[in-house]
Write an enzyme that holds these catalytic residues in place. Structure first.
Site, PDB file in Angstrom:
ATOM      1  N   GLY A 102       0.859  -1.216   0.097  1.00  0.00           N
ATOM      2  CA  GLY A 102      -0.042   0.023  -0.061  1.00  0.00           C
ATOM      3  C   GLY A 102       0.726   1.218  -0.046  1.00  0.00           C
ATOM      4  O   GLY A 102       0.615   2.143  -0.938  1.00  0.00           O
ATOM      5  N   GLU A 112      -0.035 -23.288   0.879  1.00  0.00           N
ATOM      6  CA  GLU A 112       1.192 -23.245   0.224  1.00  0.00           C
ATOM      7  C   GLU A 112       2.356 -23.777   0.963  1.00  0.00           C
ATOM      8  O   GLU A 112       3.230 -24.409   0.454  1.00  0.00           O
ATOM      9  CB  GLU A 112       1.524 -21.841  -0.185  1.00  0.00           C
ATOM     10  CG  GLU A 112       1.602 -20.893   0.627  1.00  0.00           C
ATOM     11  CD  GLU A 112       1.773 -19.392   0.010  1.00  0.00           C
ATOM     12  OE1 GLU A 112       1.259 -19.430  -1.240  1.00  0.00           O
ATOM     13  OE2 GLU A 112       2.113 -18.368   0.568  1.00  0.00           O
ATOM     14  N   ASP A 130      -3.990  -3.513   4.488  1.00  0.00           N
ATOM     15  CA  ASP A 130      -4.530  -4.695   5.436  1.00  0.00           C
ATOM     16  C   ASP A 130      -5.009  -4.050   6.878  1.00  0.00           C
ATOM     17  O   ASP A 130      -5.692  -4.807   7.622  1.00  0.00           O
ATOM     18  CB  ASP A 130      -3.297  -5.616   5.871  1.00  0.00           C
ATOM     19  CG  ASP A 130      -3.099  -6.772   4.674  1.00  0.00           C
ATOM     20  OD1 ASP A 130      -3.819  -6.867   3.802  1.00  0.00           O
ATOM     21  OD2 ASP A 130      -2.183  -7.495   4.919  1.00  0.00           O
TER      22      ASP A 130
HETATM   23  C1  LIG Z   1       2.844 -15.311   3.769  1.00  0.00           C
HETATM   24  C2  LIG Z   1       2.071 -14.351   3.028  1.00  0.00           C
HETATM   25  C3  LIG Z   1       1.469 -14.822   1.696  1.00  0.00           C
HETATM   26  C4  LIG Z   1       0.666 -13.815   0.922  1.00  0.00           C
HETATM   27  N1  LIG Z   1       0.480 -14.290  -0.374  1.00  0.00           N
HETATM   28  C5  LIG Z   1      -0.453 -13.374  -1.012  1.00  0.00           C
HETATM   29  C6  LIG Z   1      -0.451 -13.626  -2.332  1.00  0.00           C
HETATM   30  O1  LIG Z   1      -0.088 -14.858  -2.875  1.00  0.00           O
HETATM   31  N2  LIG Z   1      -1.142 -12.767  -3.120  1.00  0.00           N
HETATM   32  C7  LIG Z   1      -1.644 -11.544  -2.402  1.00  0.00           C
HETATM   33  O2  LIG Z   1      -2.340 -10.675  -3.317  1.00  0.00           O
HETATM   34  N3  LIG Z   1      -1.582 -11.186  -1.265  1.00  0.00           N
HETATM   35  C8  LIG Z   1      -0.833 -12.240  -0.405  1.00  0.00           C
HETATM   36  N4  LIG Z   1      -0.513 -11.876   0.628  1.00  0.00           N
HETATM   37  C9  LIG Z   1      -1.079 -10.644   1.431  1.00  0.00           C
HETATM   38  C10 LIG Z   1      -0.446  -9.252   1.204  1.00  0.00           C
HETATM   39  O3  LIG Z   1       0.831  -9.515   1.205  1.00  0.00           O
HETATM   40  C11 LIG Z   1      -0.890  -7.997   1.929  1.00  0.00           C
HETATM   41  O4  LIG Z   1      -2.462  -8.026   1.833  1.00  0.00           O
HETATM   42  C12 LIG Z   1      -0.249  -6.987   1.505  1.00  0.00           C
HETATM   43  O5  LIG Z   1       1.291  -7.101   2.027  1.00  0.00           O
HETATM   44  C13 LIG Z   1      -0.818  -5.796   2.574  1.00  0.00           C
HETATM   45  O6  LIG Z   1      -0.325  -4.594   2.125  1.00  0.00           O
HETATM   46  P1  LIG Z   1       0.096  -3.411   3.110  1.00  0.00           P
HETATM   47  O7  LIG Z   1       0.797  -2.435   2.592  1.00  0.00           O
HETATM   48  O8  LIG Z   1      -1.215  -3.299   3.841  1.00  0.00           O
HETATM   49  O9  LIG Z   1       0.935  -4.216   4.556  1.00  0.00           O
HETATM   50  P2  LIG Z   1       2.306  -4.648   4.238  1.00  0.00           P
HETATM   51  O10 LIG Z   1       2.789  -5.181   2.967  1.00  0.00           O
HETATM   52  O11 LIG Z   1       2.160  -5.737   5.301  1.00  0.00           O
HETATM   53  O12 LIG Z   1       3.347  -3.421   4.606  1.00  0.00           O
HETATM   54  C14 LIG Z   1       3.311  -3.158   6.000  1.00  0.00           C
HETATM   55  C15 LIG Z   1       4.718  -2.127   6.230  1.00  0.00           C
HETATM   56  O13 LIG Z   1       4.500  -1.311   7.365  1.00  0.00           O
HETATM   57  C16 LIG Z   1       5.664  -1.780   8.281  1.00  0.00           C
HETATM   58  N5  LIG Z   1       5.250  -1.355   9.638  1.00  0.00           N
HETATM   59  C17 LIG Z   1       4.434  -1.815  10.183  1.00  0.00           C
HETATM   60  N6  LIG Z   1       4.546  -1.329  11.501  1.00  0.00           N
HETATM   61  C18 LIG Z   1       5.215  -0.281  11.523  1.00  0.00           C
HETATM   62  C19 LIG Z   1       5.525   0.594  12.453  1.00  0.00           C
HETATM   63  N7  LIG Z   1       4.795   0.711  13.800  1.00  0.00           N
HETATM   64  N8  LIG Z   1       6.450   1.622  12.247  1.00  0.00           N
HETATM   65  C20 LIG Z   1       7.097   1.643  11.044  1.00  0.00           C
HETATM   66  N9  LIG Z   1       6.772   0.674  10.220  1.00  0.00           N
HETATM   67  C21 LIG Z   1       5.767  -0.251  10.299  1.00  0.00           C
HETATM   68  C22 LIG Z   1       6.109  -2.864   7.938  1.00  0.00           C
HETATM   69  O14 LIG Z   1       7.520  -3.086   8.226  1.00  0.00           O
HETATM   70  C23 LIG Z   1       5.881  -3.104   6.300  1.00  0.00           C
HETATM   71  O15 LIG Z   1       6.828  -2.744   5.733  1.00  0.00           O
HETATM   72  C24 LIG Z   1       0.288 -12.526   1.518  1.00  0.00           C
HETATM   73  C25 LIG Z   1       0.592 -12.147   2.773  1.00  0.00           C
HETATM   74  C26 LIG Z   1       1.344 -13.166   3.579  1.00  0.00           C
HETATM   75  C27 LIG Z   1       1.789 -12.898   4.919  1.00  0.00           C
END
Ligand SMILES: Cc1cc2nc3c(=O)[nH]c(=O)nc-3n(C[C@H](O)[C@H](O)[C@H](O)COP(=O)(O)OP(=O)(O)OC[C@H]3O[C@@H](n4cnc5c(N)ncnc54)[C@H](O)[C@@H]3O)c2cc1C
Length: 449
Positions: A15, A170, A299
């Site tokens: 995101g 997986e 998320d």
């Molecule tokens: C094992 C696994 C497999 C997956 N497989 C798939 C798939 O095949 N296809 C698919 O579409 N989706 C998949 N997903 C889901 C997908 O990865 C997530 O939906 C996506 O990463 C969400 O994006 P995001 O930006 O919300 O959070 P994230 O990508 O989780 O990023 C959050 C970021 O915030 C940072 N952060 C958190 N808290 C703090 C804080 N307090 N201070 C500073 N930084 C912070 C973290 O370090 C991280 O870099 C999978 C997830 C996992 C865990």
């Protein structure tokens, strides 16, 4: 940068990263704050956990992604809270002011109130988690070999994966695959191919968010790989060396947790209502109620459309939300302070879902089109390689994959760090490796060769 609006982005996951990329060419000063100095491609974490890929192949330094953008600043820091009235982000070291704030801190594991289970059953969210899982899995084979070579009675290697969602499926499929192929000829005293892989799912079917025919197909493909699947099976206790389902104790050399997801605890620091999973309830434009300058995405967000439907917790949803809020901010800044135009609502475009199970095994759902097996796996492979950050990573992963497809090799079989495996007694105490499982309770015979 004086005079430019300052956008602070918390989290450089799917995101945050896509919001920053979409804003990078606008007249704004961007500060990305992440506790890590790298972006993790979470969909390929299971490959690191099962020794197929190395961490560097599925991660990219955030700083290098924005090398060409002078208006993007990257800070490696832990965000600890917010002062929304003063428009300040608190980090562990300092305070950072903003005009717009995008919070994309993602999710973490949920052990449904049993956080003490984590030590026995690690989940898979970060590179560190993946390395810990890899350590435990590979160590289990080494300990069993050492035990058997010392002439001790060898307990069965039982790997239990809790949770039959995409991650559990997986992991279970790939564990079966490596024990039956990649490791099959590398040990002299034990037979890795006789490792028992058990997948426990609390609901009536695996991959519950997919259509029923694909769940059935996934279960069949898992069975073919050698995974035992038990559905409608709720784990009631996890302890070192075992999981319990009601009164039944299942010995487990390694337990992996893929059962629950909770939003980052950072969400509660925004002071807005959250849902049961801790996701922040945002408005249709993904902003915080009463704070149009604050957006929550990915998320961490609970964003319902007009029909009350919420985007799933997947990468495409986080990417689309990141791009959407970047567009809202850009258009608002271009229109100027006097503009009163109403923001559009966010709409999630569902392009389909893919879940991989193992070598040439996967399921794919594109609307009414449901595919299983090799073609689904090939689609999964190409889509995931395509979305990896960085050309070098894409090329490396593609080569690695092609190589391991042909040779069954898994090149990242390194055990680093501690040699302690919960559930095994320390070999040093009696000169030999001794498992604490009671062999009488073994669910499958993994006896020495
Ligand atoms: C094992 C696994 C497999 C997956 N497989 C798939 C798939 O095949 N296809 C698919 O579409 N989706 C998949 N997903 C889901 C997908 O990865 C997530 O939906 C996506 O990463 C969400 O994006 P995001 O930006 O919300 O959070 P994230 O990508 O989780 O990023 C959050 C970021 O915030 C940072 N952060 C958190 N808290 C703090 C804080 N307090 N201070 C500073 N930084 C912070 C973290 O370090 C991280 O870099 C999978 C997830 C996992 C865990």
């Amino acid at each position: 940068m004086r005079g430019k609006a300052r956008v602070v982005i918390v989290g450089a996951g799917f995101g945050g990263l896509n919001a920053a990329r979409a804003l990078a060419k606008a007249q704004v000063q961007i500060t990305i704050i992440d506790r890590k100095n790298f972006h993790t491609f979470q969909p390929l974490l299971y490959q690191v956990a099962t020794a197929g890929l190395s961490p560097g192949e599925i991660a990219a330094p955030i700083r290098s992604i924005f090398r060409g953008h002078d208006n993007v600043e990257v800070l490696m820091s832990e965000v600890t809270g917010f002062d929304l009235d003063r428009r300040i982000v608190h980090t562990s070291e300092t305070e950072i002011t903003y005009d717009y704030l995008i919070v994309a801190a993602g999710a973490t594991h949920s052990y449904f109130g049993h956080d003490d289970w984590e030590a026995s059953a690690p989940g898979l969210k970060t590179i560190e988690d993946a390395l810990e899982i890899r350590r435990r899995v590979l160590l289990a084979f080494e300990l069993a070999e050492r035990q058997s070579a010392a002439g001790e009675t060898t307990s069965a290697l039982n790997f239990v994966v809790v949770g039959g969602g995409p991650t559990g499926v997986e992991l279970a499929g790939t564990l079966a695959e490596i024990s039956r192929y990649a490791l099959a000829h590398d040990f002299r005293s034990i037979d890795p191919a006789r490792t028992h892989i058990l997948l426990l799912e609390g609901g009536p079917r695996v991959l519950p968010t997919y259509a029923e025919d694909l769940s059935r197909s996934a279960e069949e493909q898992l069975n073919r790989l050698g995974v035992e699947v038990r559905t409608s099976t709720l784990v009631t206790l996890v302890e070192p060396g075992a999981v319990h389902v009601g009164d039944t104790r299942i010995p487990a050399t390694v337990v992996l947790w893929a059962a629950g997801v909770a939003a980052s605890p950072l969400g509660t620091k925004l002071g807005a209502p959250v849902d049961r999973a801790g996701r922040v309830l945002v408005q249709a434009d993904l902003s915080l109620p009463g704070h149009p300058e604050v957006f929550v995405i990915g998320d961490l967000a609970s964003a319902k459309d007009e029909e009350g439907k919420m985007p799933p917790g997947v990468a495409p949803a986080a990417i689309q939300e990141g791009k959407f809020v970047a567009k809202v901010i850009r258009e608002e800044l271009e229109a100027g302070p006097k503009s009163n135009s109403k923001r559009p609502p966010f709409h999630y475009w569902d392009k389909g879902s893919l879940a991989t199970i193992g070598r040439a095994a996967a399921v794919a759902q594109f609307g009414r089109i449901h595919i299983s097996g090799f073609v689904a796996w090939l689609s999964w492979l190409f889509i995931h390689i395509f979305f990896l950050i960085g050309f070098r990573n894409r090329l490396l992963v593609f080569i690695q994959w092609a190589w391991s497809y042909v040779t069954y090799e898994r090149g990242a079989r390194l055990i680093t760090g501690s040699t302690y495996l919960p559930g095994w007694s320390a070999p040093e105490t009696n000169g030999a490796v001794t498992a604490v499982h009671n062999p009488a309770e073994e669910i499958h015979s993994g006896a020495p060769k």
